[in-house]
Design a protein around this motif. Structure first.
Motif, PDB file in Angstrom:
ATOM      1  N   GLN A  57      43.314  41.432  35.325  1.00  0.00           N
ATOM      2  CA  GLN A  57      41.986  41.241  34.751  1.00  0.00           C
ATOM      3  C   GLN A  57      41.653  39.776  34.538  1.00  0.00           C
ATOM      4  O   GLN A  57      40.494  39.410  34.492  1.00  0.00           O
ATOM      5  CB  GLN A  57      41.872  41.958  33.404  1.00  0.00           C
ATOM      6  CG  GLN A  57      41.863  43.457  33.526  1.00  0.00           C
ATOM      7  CD  GLN A  57      41.658  44.113  32.176  1.00  0.00           C
ATOM      8  OE1 GLN A  57      41.111  43.507  31.270  1.00  0.00           O
ATOM      9  NE2 GLN A  57      42.095  45.332  32.042  1.00  0.00           N
ATOM     10  N   CYS A  58      42.635  38.927  34.386  1.00  0.00           N
ATOM     11  CA  CYS A  58      42.402  37.526  34.020  1.00  0.00           C
ATOM     12  C   CYS A  58      42.956  36.576  35.069  1.00  0.00           C
ATOM     13  O   CYS A  58      43.535  35.551  34.734  1.00  0.00           O
ATOM     14  CB  CYS A  58      43.036  37.239  32.660  1.00  0.00           C
ATOM     15  SG  CYS A  58      42.406  38.254  31.343  1.00  0.00           S
ATOM     16  N   ASP A  59      42.783  36.911  36.328  1.00  0.00           N
ATOM     17  CA  ASP A  59      43.240  36.055  37.406  1.00  0.00           C
ATOM     18  C   ASP A  59      42.669  34.656  37.208  1.00  0.00           C
ATOM     19  O   ASP A  59      41.481  34.482  37.005  1.00  0.00           O
ATOM     20  CB  ASP A  59      42.792  36.625  38.751  1.00  0.00           C
ATOM     21  CG  ASP A  59      43.399  35.883  39.916  1.00  0.00           C
ATOM     22  OD1 ASP A  59      44.544  35.423  39.788  1.00  0.00           O
ATOM     23  OD2 ASP A  59      42.714  35.763  40.948  1.00  0.00           O
ATOM     24  N   GLY A  60      43.522  33.653  37.229  1.00  0.00           N
ATOM     25  CA  GLY A  60      43.064  32.278  37.037  1.00  0.00           C
ATOM     26  C   GLY A  60      43.492  31.697  35.696  1.00  0.00           C
ATOM     27  O   GLY A  60      43.471  30.496  35.506  1.00  0.00           O
ATOM     28  N   LEU A  61      43.879  32.553  34.750  1.00  0.00           N
ATOM     29  CA  LEU A  61      44.339  32.071  33.450  1.00  0.00           C
ATOM     30  C   LEU A  61      45.839  31.827  33.482  1.00  0.00           C
ATOM     31  O   LEU A  61      46.566  32.455  34.242  1.00  0.00           O
ATOM     32  CB  LEU A  61      44.038  33.095  32.353  1.00  0.00           C
ATOM     33  CG  LEU A  61      42.577  33.444  32.107  1.00  0.00           C
ATOM     34  CD1 LEU A  61      42.476  34.487  31.003  1.00  0.00           C
ATOM     35  CD2 LEU A  61      41.779  32.227  31.733  1.00  0.00           C
TER      36      LEU A  61
ATOM     37  N   GLN B  13      50.104  31.771  29.094  1.00  0.00           N
ATOM     38  CA  GLN B  13      49.883  31.544  27.667  1.00  0.00           C
ATOM     39  C   GLN B  13      48.466  31.971  27.262  1.00  0.00           C
ATOM     40  O   GLN B  13      48.270  32.607  26.236  1.00  0.00           O
ATOM     41  CB  GLN B  13      50.110  30.078  27.324  1.00  0.00           C
ATOM     42  CG  GLN B  13      49.987  29.787  25.836  1.00  0.00           C
ATOM     43  CD  GLN B  13      50.257  28.319  25.523  1.00  0.00           C
ATOM     44  OE1 GLN B  13      50.210  27.471  26.393  1.00  0.00           O
ATOM     45  NE2 GLN B  13      50.542  28.037  24.265  1.00  0.00           N
ATOM     46  N   GLU B  14      47.473  31.657  28.083  1.00  0.00           N
ATOM     47  CA  GLU B  14      46.094  32.065  27.795  1.00  0.00           C
ATOM     48  C   GLU B  14      45.945  33.579  27.843  1.00  0.00           C
ATOM     49  O   GLU B  14      45.290  34.174  26.986  1.00  0.00           O
ATOM     50  CB  GLU B  14      45.134  31.404  28.797  1.00  0.00           C
ATOM     51  CG  GLU B  14      45.017  29.909  28.611  1.00  0.00           C
ATOM     52  CD  GLU B  14      44.339  29.209  29.778  1.00  0.00           C
ATOM     53  OE1 GLU B  14      43.716  28.174  29.546  1.00  0.00           O
ATOM     54  OE2 GLU B  14      44.451  29.705  30.927  1.00  0.00           O
ATOM     55  N   VAL B  15      46.591  34.202  28.816  1.00  0.00           N
ATOM     56  CA  VAL B  15      46.553  35.664  28.922  1.00  0.00           C
ATOM     57  C   VAL B  15      47.196  36.288  27.692  1.00  0.00           C
ATOM     58  O   VAL B  15      46.673  37.252  27.130  1.00  0.00           O
ATOM     59  CB  VAL B  15      47.269  36.139  30.210  1.00  0.00           C
ATOM     60  CG1 VAL B  15      47.463  37.642  30.204  1.00  0.00           C
ATOM     61  CG2 VAL B  15      46.486  35.703  31.431  1.00  0.00           C
ATOM     62  N   SER B  16      48.298  35.731  27.251  1.00  0.00           N
ATOM     63  CA  SER B  16      48.980  36.248  26.065  1.00  0.00           C
ATOM     64  C   SER B  16      48.086  36.172  24.835  1.00  0.00           C
ATOM     65  O   SER B  16      48.002  37.117  24.051  1.00  0.00           O
ATOM     66  CB  SER B  16      50.274  35.465  25.822  1.00  0.00           C
ATOM     67  OG  SER B  16      50.893  35.899  24.638  1.00  0.00           O
ATOM     68  N   ARG B  17      47.401  35.051  24.653  1.00  0.00           N
ATOM     69  CA  ARG B  17      46.496  34.896  23.507  1.00  0.00           C
ATOM     70  C   ARG B  17      45.365  35.917  23.557  1.00  0.00           C
ATOM     71  O   ARG B  17      45.010  36.515  22.557  1.00  0.00           O
ATOM     72  CB  ARG B  17      45.917  33.494  23.466  1.00  0.00           C
ATOM     73  CG  ARG B  17      46.922  32.462  23.040  1.00  0.00           C
ATOM     74  CD  ARG B  17      46.314  31.088  22.984  1.00  0.00           C
ATOM     75  NE  ARG B  17      47.317  30.118  22.616  1.00  0.00           N
ATOM     76  CZ  ARG B  17      47.181  28.830  22.779  1.00  0.00           C
ATOM     77  NH1 ARG B  17      46.084  28.337  23.284  1.00  0.00           N
ATOM     78  NH2 ARG B  17      48.136  28.015  22.425  1.00  0.00           N
TER      79      ARG B  17
END
Length: 120
Positions: free
Chosen positions: A28-32, A35-39
């Motif tokens: 869902q968050c391709d490009g992050l 660490q950003e995905v975890s947050r």
């Protein structure tokens, strides 16, 4: 603008036999970054979907939200005095926008392709 209901980031994808939190979030968050995905995965937020050419916010709007582009592409622009539009930035998945040091936004944002945003 289409607002979708509040939902957790981690959702079961019917195409998967067993939900894998890391796989679902990264998809869902391709490009992050991880660490950003975890947050993002530990919070709840609204999803917003825009079609090509739809406006996320306009120059001069009140900066009420911060947005993270989850999928698609968009751009930020400024309307010049003569009415022309100057592209300031191209936005790809992982881009964060909506911060403004003043009470109005200095630029507008528009979807170039079908986009999904997390509204924080």
């Amino acid at each position: 603008m289409k607002h979708l209901p509040v939902q957790p980031v981690l959702q079961f994808n019917g195409n998967l036999k067993k939900p894998s939190p890391a796989h679902s979030v990264v998809e869902q968050c391709d490009g992050l970054t991880l660490q950003e995905v975890s947050r993002l995965s530990h919070g709840r937020y609204l999803h917003m979907a825009l079609g090509p050419g739809e406006t996320l916010f306009q120059q001069g709007d009140s900066p009420d939200n911060v947005y993270v582009l989850i999928s698609g592409s968009a751009f930020c622009y400024k309307i010049m005095e003569d009415g022309r539009r100057q592209i300031l930035d191209l936005l790809l998945p992982g881009s964060v926008l909506g911060f403004s040091p003043s009470t109005v936004t200095h630029c507008g944002a528009e979807a170039k392709t079908a986009c999904r945003f997390a509204v924080l």
